[in-house]
Design a protein around this motif. Structure first.
Motif, short mmCIF file in Angstrom:
data_model
loop_
_atom_site.label_atom_id
_atom_site.label_comp_id
_atom_site.label_asym_id
_atom_site.label_seq_id
_atom_site.Cartn_x
_atom_site.Cartn_y
_atom_site.Cartn_z
N TYR A 111 0.84 -1.20 0.00
CA TYR A 111 0.00 0.00 0.00
C TYR A 111 0.87 1.25 0.00
O TYR A 111 2.06 1.20 0.33
N ARG A 112 0.26 2.36 -0.36
CA ARG A 112 0.97 3.63 -0.35
C ARG A 112 0.44 4.49 0.79
O ARG A 112 -0.78 4.69 0.91
N THR A 113 1.34 4.99 1.62
CA THR A 113 0.95 5.88 2.71
C THR A 113 0.31 7.15 2.12
O THR A 113 0.83 7.75 1.19
N GLY A 114 -0.84 7.51 2.67
CA GLY A 114 -1.56 8.67 2.18
C GLY A 114 -2.61 8.32 1.15
O GLY A 114 -3.39 9.18 0.72
N ASP A 115 -2.64 7.04 0.72
CA ASP A 115 -3.63 6.65 -0.28
C ASP A 115 -4.37 5.38 0.13
O ASP A 115 -5.58 5.31 -0.05
N THR B 47 12.71 4.67 -9.14
CA THR B 47 13.23 3.33 -8.87
C THR B 47 13.37 3.04 -7.37
O THR B 47 13.48 1.87 -6.99
N ASP B 48 13.36 4.08 -6.54
CA ASP B 48 13.47 3.87 -5.10
C ASP B 48 12.11 3.88 -4.39
O ASP B 48 12.04 3.89 -3.17
N ASP B 49 11.03 3.89 -5.16
CA ASP B 49 9.70 3.88 -4.57
C ASP B 49 9.37 2.48 -4.08
O ASP B 49 9.41 1.50 -4.86
N TRP B 50 9.01 2.32 -2.82
CA TRP B 50 8.83 1.00 -2.24
C TRP B 50 7.56 0.30 -2.72
O TRP B 50 7.53 -0.93 -2.83
N VAL B 51 6.52 1.02 -3.01
CA VAL B 51 5.33 0.39 -3.58
C VAL B 51 5.70 -0.28 -4.90
O VAL B 51 5.35 -1.43 -5.17
N ARG B 52 6.39 0.45 -5.74
CA ARG B 52 6.85 -0.07 -7.03
C ARG B 52 7.79 -1.27 -6.83
O ARG B 52 7.62 -2.32 -7.49
N LYS B 53 8.77 -1.13 -5.93
CA LYS B 53 9.77 -2.19 -5.74
C LYS B 53 9.14 -3.49 -5.23
O LYS B 53 9.50 -4.59 -5.68
N GLU B 54 8.20 -3.38 -4.32
CA GLU B 54 7.54 -4.58 -3.79
C GLU B 54 6.75 -5.32 -4.86
O GLU B 54 6.78 -6.56 -4.95
N ILE B 55 6.02 -4.58 -5.68
CA ILE B 55 5.22 -5.21 -6.73
C ILE B 55 6.11 -5.87 -7.78
O ILE B 55 5.85 -7.01 -8.21
N ILE B 56 7.17 -5.17 -8.20
CA ILE B 56 8.09 -5.76 -9.18
C ILE B 56 8.72 -7.04 -8.62
O ILE B 56 8.83 -8.06 -9.32
N GLU B 57 9.11 -6.99 -7.35
CA GLU B 57 9.70 -8.17 -6.71
C GLU B 57 8.72 -9.34 -6.70
O GLU B 57 9.09 -10.49 -6.99
N ALA B 58 7.45 -9.05 -6.39
CA ALA B 58 6.44 -10.10 -6.35
C ALA B 58 6.21 -10.70 -7.74
O ALA B 58 6.07 -11.92 -7.88
N LEU B 59 6.15 -9.85 -8.76
CA LEU B 59 5.96 -10.35 -10.13
C LEU B 59 7.13 -11.22 -10.57
O LEU B 59 6.95 -12.27 -11.19
N GLU B 60 8.34 -10.79 -10.25
CA GLU B 60 9.52 -11.54 -10.66
C GLU B 60 9.63 -12.88 -9.92
O GLU B 60 10.14 -13.85 -10.49
N TYR B 61 9.15 -12.93 -8.68
CA TYR B 61 9.22 -14.17 -7.90
C TYR B 61 8.01 -15.08 -8.11
O TYR B 61 7.90 -16.12 -7.47
N GLY B 62 7.10 -14.68 -8.96
CA GLY B 62 5.97 -15.54 -9.30
C GLY B 62 4.87 -15.58 -8.26
O GLY B 62 4.09 -16.55 -8.23
#
Length: 233
Positions: free
Chosen positions: A8-12, A83-98
């Motif tokens: 999730y994103r803080t503030g949203d 590239t340092d946004d954690w919402v983005r990084k977590e989702i990319i990590e999840a997609l790459e790890y299946g």
């Protein structure tokens, strides 16, 4: 070890994230749900903890609120493009790890994501079937999401699972009951036919011999035995 990661994103989306955490924890146990605000212990490095737990989980729920797509960071750029946004990084990590990634739309009128609106690394998010929260049946929305998780992760203990039906043990009673074979009918504990019945009392023959508790000493009584039709001499 957590199985469900709430992104999730803080503030949203933090209020929805906290609500989902509460409801899913009630259903599956708090140790199965990872939400950064609750799950990261004081003094831990949050960056290492986030990545480690994304990889451990099986399902990532990406909370998409009304301001998610165009939220800005402190540098004045769209957060999703950084590239340092954690919402983005977590989702990319999840997609790459299946992992199973589920966009959770916070709002009944919130439209589905479109590929052209997302960074290239997140474009696949638009093709994933989303869950909707915020309809008139809010409890039903949560229940359906929980049911999906229960199907995908059957190893979890589900507090909402229905107990399997079990047959009630046989309870002997008085009444009238029939037994198979030629053992006849039992009326209020009395044997009225032929055949044998075993138990505390043993009955055998055509209506017939009576043996108390299987002892050798016996009392014989021919109940209903055929009468001698010849005249007595």
């Amino acid at each position: 070890m957590p199985d469900i990661f709430i992104n999730y994103r803080t503030g949203d989306g933090e209020n929805v994230a906290a609500y989902l955490d509460e409801k899913l924890s009630e259903r599956f146990g708090s140790s199965t749900v990872y939400r950064a605000t609750r799950s990261i212990e004081l003094g831990q490095r949050f960056d290492a903890d986030l990545i480690k737990n994304v990889r451990r989980c099986r399902i990532l729920l990406a909370i998409i609120g009304p301001g998610w797509l165009n939220a800005m960071n402190r540098r004045g750029e769209r957060a999703l493009d950084a590239t340092d946004d954690w919402v983005r990084k977590e989702i990319i990590e999840a997609l790459e790890y299946g992992l199973v990634v589920v966009p959770v739309l916070d709002g009944a009128k919130l439209p589905r994501l479109q590929r052209q609106d997302l960074p290239e690394e997140l474009a696949d998010l638009a093709d994933l079937q989303s869950a909707q929260l915020g309809s008139k049946d809010h409890a039903g929305d949560i229940a359906r999401l929980g049911d999906f998780i229960a199907r995908k992760l059957p190893h979890l203990t589900d507090a909402h699972a229905k107990e399997p039906l079990t047959e009630k043990p046989f309870q002997p009673g008085n009444g009238i009951g029939a037994t198979q074979g030629n053992s006849g009918t039992i009326v209020n504990g009395t044997h009225t036919g032929s055949g044998s019945i075993y138990g505390g009392h043993h009955f055998s023959g055509p209506g017939t011999n009576y043996i108390e508790n299987g002892q050798d000493t016996q009392i014989n009584q021919a109940f209903g035995a055929p009468r001698n039709t010849e005249k007595e001499q």
